[in-house]
Design an enzyme around this catalytic site. Structure first.
Site, mmCIF file in Angstrom:
data_model
loop_
_atom_site.group_PDB
_atom_site.id
_atom_site.type_symbol
_atom_site.label_atom_id
_atom_site.label_comp_id
_atom_site.label_asym_id
_atom_site.label_seq_id
_atom_site.Cartn_x
_atom_site.Cartn_y
_atom_site.Cartn_z
ATOM 1 N N GLY A 1 0.849 -1.185 0.000
ATOM 2 C CA GLY A 1 0.000 0.000 0.000
ATOM 3 C C GLY A 1 0.884 1.233 0.000
ATOM 4 N N SER B 1 1.529 3.792 -2.433
ATOM 5 C CA SER B 1 1.467 4.843 -3.451
ATOM 6 C C SER B 1 0.873 6.166 -2.985
ATOM 7 C CB SER B 1 0.677 4.339 -4.668
ATOM 8 O OG SER B 1 -0.661 4.031 -4.315
ATOM 9 N N THR B 2 0.217 6.188 -1.844
ATOM 10 C CA THR B 2 -0.379 7.432 -1.349
ATOM 11 C C THR B 2 -0.308 7.467 0.173
ATOM 12 O OG1 THR B 2 -2.622 6.485 -1.193
ATOM 13 C CG2 THR B 2 -2.039 7.560 -3.274
ATOM 14 N N GLY B 3 -0.602 8.626 0.738
ATOM 15 C CA GLY B 3 -0.794 8.773 2.171
ATOM 16 C C GLY B 3 0.337 8.268 3.028
ATOM 17 N N ASP C 1 -3.245 -6.548 -7.131
ATOM 18 C CA ASP C 1 -4.078 -6.772 -5.952
ATOM 19 C C ASP C 1 -3.253 -7.391 -4.827
ATOM 20 O OD1 ASP C 1 -5.981 -7.420 -4.087
ATOM 21 O OD2 ASP C 1 -7.104 -8.791 -5.376
ATOM 22 N N ALA D 1 -5.576 0.305 2.103
ATOM 23 C CA ALA D 1 -6.924 0.828 2.304
ATOM 24 C C ALA D 1 -7.724 0.515 1.051
ATOM 25 C CB ALA D 1 -6.890 2.329 2.562
ATOM 26 N N TYR E 1 -6.396 4.301 13.323
ATOM 27 C CA TYR E 1 -6.837 5.594 13.832
ATOM 28 C C TYR E 1 -7.878 5.355 14.910
ATOM 29 C CZ TYR E 1 -8.743 10.305 14.101
ATOM 30 O OH TYR E 1 -9.162 11.524 14.573
ATOM 31 N N TYR F 1 -16.321 5.577 13.445
ATOM 32 C CA TYR F 1 -14.975 5.036 13.287
ATOM 33 C C TYR F 1 -14.675 4.019 14.379
ATOM 34 C CZ TYR F 1 -10.403 4.661 11.238
ATOM 35 O OH TYR F 1 -9.311 4.161 10.596
ATOM 36 N N LEU G 1 -5.692 12.965 9.194
ATOM 37 C CA LEU G 1 -5.137 13.769 8.108
ATOM 38 C C LEU G 1 -6.016 13.649 6.876
ATOM 39 C CD1 LEU G 1 -1.330 12.949 8.390
ATOM 40 C CD2 LEU G 1 -2.407 15.157 8.828
#
Length: 396
Positions: free
Chosen positions: A47, A49-51, A110, A139, A224, A234, A272
């Site tokens: 995971g 590529s982002t965040g 995947d 995510a 989180y 959440y 965030l």
């Protein structure tokens, strides 16, 4: 082509390659300006590529000088469409790592599948030998189980009771009330199947059984918790139930890896602006208020600042890793400070469409949302003709 943002709800359907590259470079420069992180040689980021996953990869490479493998599910430009932001981010990272003389490789597919796991293991075996850090930062809204073939879909719902509270449309600044019906038992179990700890366990088992985990390897997954105002959707909702399963997996993996000196942790991170958080009702409004308070106190952090502090002061701190009584790393400690939460609560009680711009930092929320997709980055000419076709140097 001239690439402009096109939004659909909490998703931007276009991305800008030069803007994404600028955001990646900003994070790299931040890390390079800090003290080095010791202890990482070869990192696998699932995971990536982002965040938080991307930030973890940047800290590993440019903070610790580590070789990295990133696994992620993104698509290239095709048929006049731009690539996803994660594709452009990864292309920029790979080029920067290559220029710095670091080994870095990307596997696109995947992460839940046996095929991608096997492909990753082969790459580690061939190029790195072993990995000593595994970051699990996946995510996804759905997961197909690699053994049964069953596809599960996650939902963002409360458990037990209908939930109503304030939320904001961050595009137009309208504060309204949102009501969400409680999840069924099937929806709860499906969300746990997608976002719980089973796939993390499968990755570590596969790496360990193949002899590709270094004896003192560290693995970390992200979570989180947040304040009471977000708990219903959440911590006490379907996502929270999945994250409890993730925490349980973390404890099990810590025991499993402890036999060879390894460690497993779940890190509770700060709220965030991410593609995932933008999808959760209530959370964008809370983040807008939180940003206002934390910036006034000069303790605001973005993804890269959070991950650098996690790696340098917790995971690889000279004095050892500190956790709370539940064994969790709390890098959300500044967010959850009593003085911060008291002020956010006061603002929450009075926030409305009319005063949103004055008492919140909705402008930063909106700007950071678009920056996730490469827009509103400083120094980029968004009226210029831009080639959306960008290749990833070390795509395997």
């Amino acid at each position: 082509m001239i690439i402009q943002p096109k939004t659909r709800g909490f998703i931007c359907t276009t991305a800008h390659p030069e803007g994404c590259a600028a955001q990646v470079q900003r994070q790299i420069e931040y890390v390079k300006a800090q003290q080095p992180v010791a202890g990482i040689k070869n990192a696998l980021v699932i995971g990536a590529s982002t965040g938080y996953g991307l930030a973890s990869r940047i800290v590993s490479a440019f903070g610790a000088g580590a070789n990295t493998i990133g696994v992620y599910f993104d698509r290239p430009s095709e048929g006049g469409r731009t690539a996803t932001a994660g594709w452009y981010n990864s292309a920029a990272f790979e080029q920067a790592a290559q220029d710095a003389g670091l080994k870095s490789f990307s596997i696109v597919g995947d992460a839940f599948s046996d095929e991608i796991k096997a492909k990753t293991l082969d790459l580690i075996r061939t190029e790195l030998g072993q990995v000593d850090l595994v970051v699990y930062s996946v995510a996804s809204p759905r997961r197909t189980h690699p053994k049964t073939g069953e596809t599960f879909t996650s939902v963002l719902k409360p458990i037990g009771e209908t939930f109503s509270n304030k939320t904001v449309n961050f595009h137009n600044g309208e504060v309204t009330s949102v009501t969400i019906e409680p999840a069924t038992e099937d929806e709860i179990s499906q969300t746990v199947a997608v976002m719980g700890g089973e796939d993390w366990q499968m990755w570590i088992d596969a790496l360990q059984e193949a002899g590709l985990l270094a004896p003192q390897a560290v693995t970390v997954a992200y979570n989180y918790i947040g304040p009471e105002v977000t708990h219903a959707v959440y911590r006490e909702g379907t996502i929270g139930r999945a994250k409890l399963d993730l925490e349980k997996t973390g404890k099990s993996l810590n025991n499993q890896l402890g036999a060879t000196g390894g460690r497993a942790y779940v890190s509770v991170n700060k709220a965030l602006v991410t593609q995932a958080s933008a999808a959760i009702p209530v959370v964008p409004l809370y983040i807008s208020l939180l940003y206002k308070v934390m910036k006034e106190k000069n303790i605001h952090e973005g993804c890269i600042e959070q991950m650098y502090r996690l790696f340098s002061e917790r995971l690889y701190a000279p004095q050892g890793t500190s956790t709370d009584e539940s064994g969790l790393i709390r890098i959300d400690d500044w967010e959850m400070r009593e003085d911060v939460q008291e002020e956010v609560s006061k603002l929450w009680s009075i926030v409305s469409t009319e005063n949103l711009a004055e008492i919140s930092d909705i402008a930063s929320y909106r700007r950071e949302f678009f920056q996730l997709f490469g827009f509103e980055s400083e120094g980029i000419d968004y009226e210029a003709d831009t080639n959306p076709e960008v290749s990833i140097p070390n795509l395997r």
